[in-house]
Design a protein around this motif. Sequence first.
Motif, mmCIF file in Angstrom:
data_model
loop_
_atom_site.group_PDB
_atom_site.id
_atom_site.type_symbol
_atom_site.label_atom_id
_atom_site.label_comp_id
_atom_site.label_asym_id
_atom_site.label_seq_id
_atom_site.Cartn_x
_atom_site.Cartn_y
_atom_site.Cartn_z
ATOM 1 N N ALA A 211 -14.875 -1.514 -91.023
ATOM 2 C CA ALA A 211 -13.724 -2.043 -91.767
ATOM 3 C C ALA A 211 -13.608 -1.353 -93.126
ATOM 4 O O ALA A 211 -12.509 -0.980 -93.550
ATOM 5 C CB ALA A 211 -13.851 -3.549 -91.948
ATOM 6 N N LEU A 212 -14.718 -1.154 -93.809
ATOM 7 C CA LEU A 212 -14.696 -0.446 -95.091
ATOM 8 C C LEU A 212 -14.227 0.991 -94.913
ATOM 9 O O LEU A 212 -13.493 1.520 -95.746
ATOM 10 C CB LEU A 212 -16.076 -0.488 -95.746
ATOM 11 N N PHE A 213 -14.629 1.628 -93.818
ATOM 12 C CA PHE A 213 -14.156 2.974 -93.517
ATOM 13 C C PHE A 213 -12.635 2.987 -93.349
ATOM 14 O O PHE A 213 -11.958 3.887 -93.850
ATOM 15 C CB PHE A 213 -14.838 3.496 -92.248
ATOM 16 N N LEU A 214 -12.078 1.987 -92.672
ATOM 17 C CA LEU A 214 -10.626 1.904 -92.509
ATOM 18 C C LEU A 214 -9.915 1.714 -93.843
ATOM 19 O O LEU A 214 -8.864 2.318 -94.086
ATOM 20 C CB LEU A 214 -10.260 0.754 -91.560
ATOM 21 N N PHE A 215 -10.489 0.891 -94.727
ATOM 22 C CA PHE A 215 -9.890 0.685 -96.051
ATOM 23 C C PHE A 215 -9.897 1.983 -96.861
ATOM 24 O O PHE A 215 -8.898 2.342 -97.476
ATOM 25 C CB PHE A 215 -10.619 -0.408 -96.824
ATOM 26 N N ILE A 216 -11.014 2.692 -96.854
ATOM 27 C CA ILE A 216 -11.119 3.945 -97.602
ATOM 28 C C ILE A 216 -10.148 4.981 -97.031
ATOM 29 O O ILE A 216 -9.488 5.707 -97.780
ATOM 30 C CB ILE A 216 -12.575 4.462 -97.587
ATOM 31 N N TRP A 217 -10.032 5.017 -95.703
ATOM 32 C CA TRP A 217 -9.112 5.934 -95.046
ATOM 33 C C TRP A 217 -7.674 5.666 -95.495
ATOM 34 O O TRP A 217 -6.927 6.580 -95.805
ATOM 35 C CB TRP A 217 -9.255 5.800 -93.547
ATOM 36 N N ARG A 218 -7.291 4.389 -95.566
ATOM 37 C CA ARG A 218 -5.927 4.035 -95.978
ATOM 38 C C ARG A 218 -5.703 4.360 -97.458
ATOM 39 O O ARG A 218 -4.617 4.813 -97.838
ATOM 40 C CB ARG A 218 -5.665 2.549 -95.714
ATOM 41 N N ILE A 219 -6.699 4.157 -98.300
ATOM 42 C CA ILE A 219 -6.560 4.500 -99.723
ATOM 43 C C ILE A 219 -6.334 6.000 -99.873
ATOM 44 O O ILE A 219 -5.486 6.433 -100.661
ATOM 45 C CB ILE A 219 -7.802 4.036 -100.512
ATOM 46 N N GLU A 220 -7.056 6.805 -99.106
ATOM 47 C CA GLU A 220 -6.872 8.259 -99.161
ATOM 48 C C GLU A 220 -5.472 8.638 -98.682
ATOM 49 O O GLU A 220 -4.856 9.551 -99.239
ATOM 50 C CB GLU A 220 -7.933 8.969 -98.325
ATOM 51 N N GLU A 221 -4.953 7.966 -97.657
ATOM 52 C CA GLU A 221 -3.597 8.243 -97.185
ATOM 53 C C GLU A 221 -2.570 7.937 -98.274
ATOM 54 O O GLU A 221 -1.632 8.705 -98.477
ATOM 55 C CB GLU A 221 -3.275 7.418 -95.939
ATOM 56 N N ILE A 222 -2.751 6.837 -98.973
ATOM 57 C CA ILE A 222 -1.816 6.470 -100.039
ATOM 58 C C ILE A 222 -1.881 7.490 -101.167
ATOM 59 O O ILE A 222 -0.844 7.886 -101.709
ATOM 60 C CB ILE A 222 -2.106 5.044 -100.550
ATOM 61 N N LYS A 223 -3.083 7.941 -101.522
ATOM 62 C CA LYS A 223 -3.218 8.959 -102.565
ATOM 63 C C LYS A 223 -2.507 10.245 -102.160
ATOM 64 O O LYS A 223 -1.826 10.876 -102.972
ATOM 65 C CB LYS A 223 -4.687 9.246 -102.847
#
Length: 87
Positions: free
Chosen positions: A68-80
């Motif tokens: 789940a933390l990996f998914l959150f970090i992945w989405r933050i990188e997409e937004i950046k």
Amino acid sequence: MKNKNIFKKIGGEFFIGILEFLGTTFESKISFGVFLIITGGGILLSPITQGIDLTIQYILGSILIVFALFLFIWRIEEIKNEKNQNK
């Protein structure tokens, strides 16, 4: 100031993810991450059940939370990346 906008967007997506979780539709990485955190936390904090070793229970719960933390970090990188492309 840039990080504040990213956290604002993630916070909004996290809230929507909770609502999607309650409606049992997983349309984003955030809502699936919320589901995994709730499930992993439930497995970690549940009492010892018959037939399941406690170590396996902890490992499974930890894996779900890390994913789940990996998914959150992945989405933050997409937004950046989206913000950088829009500039």
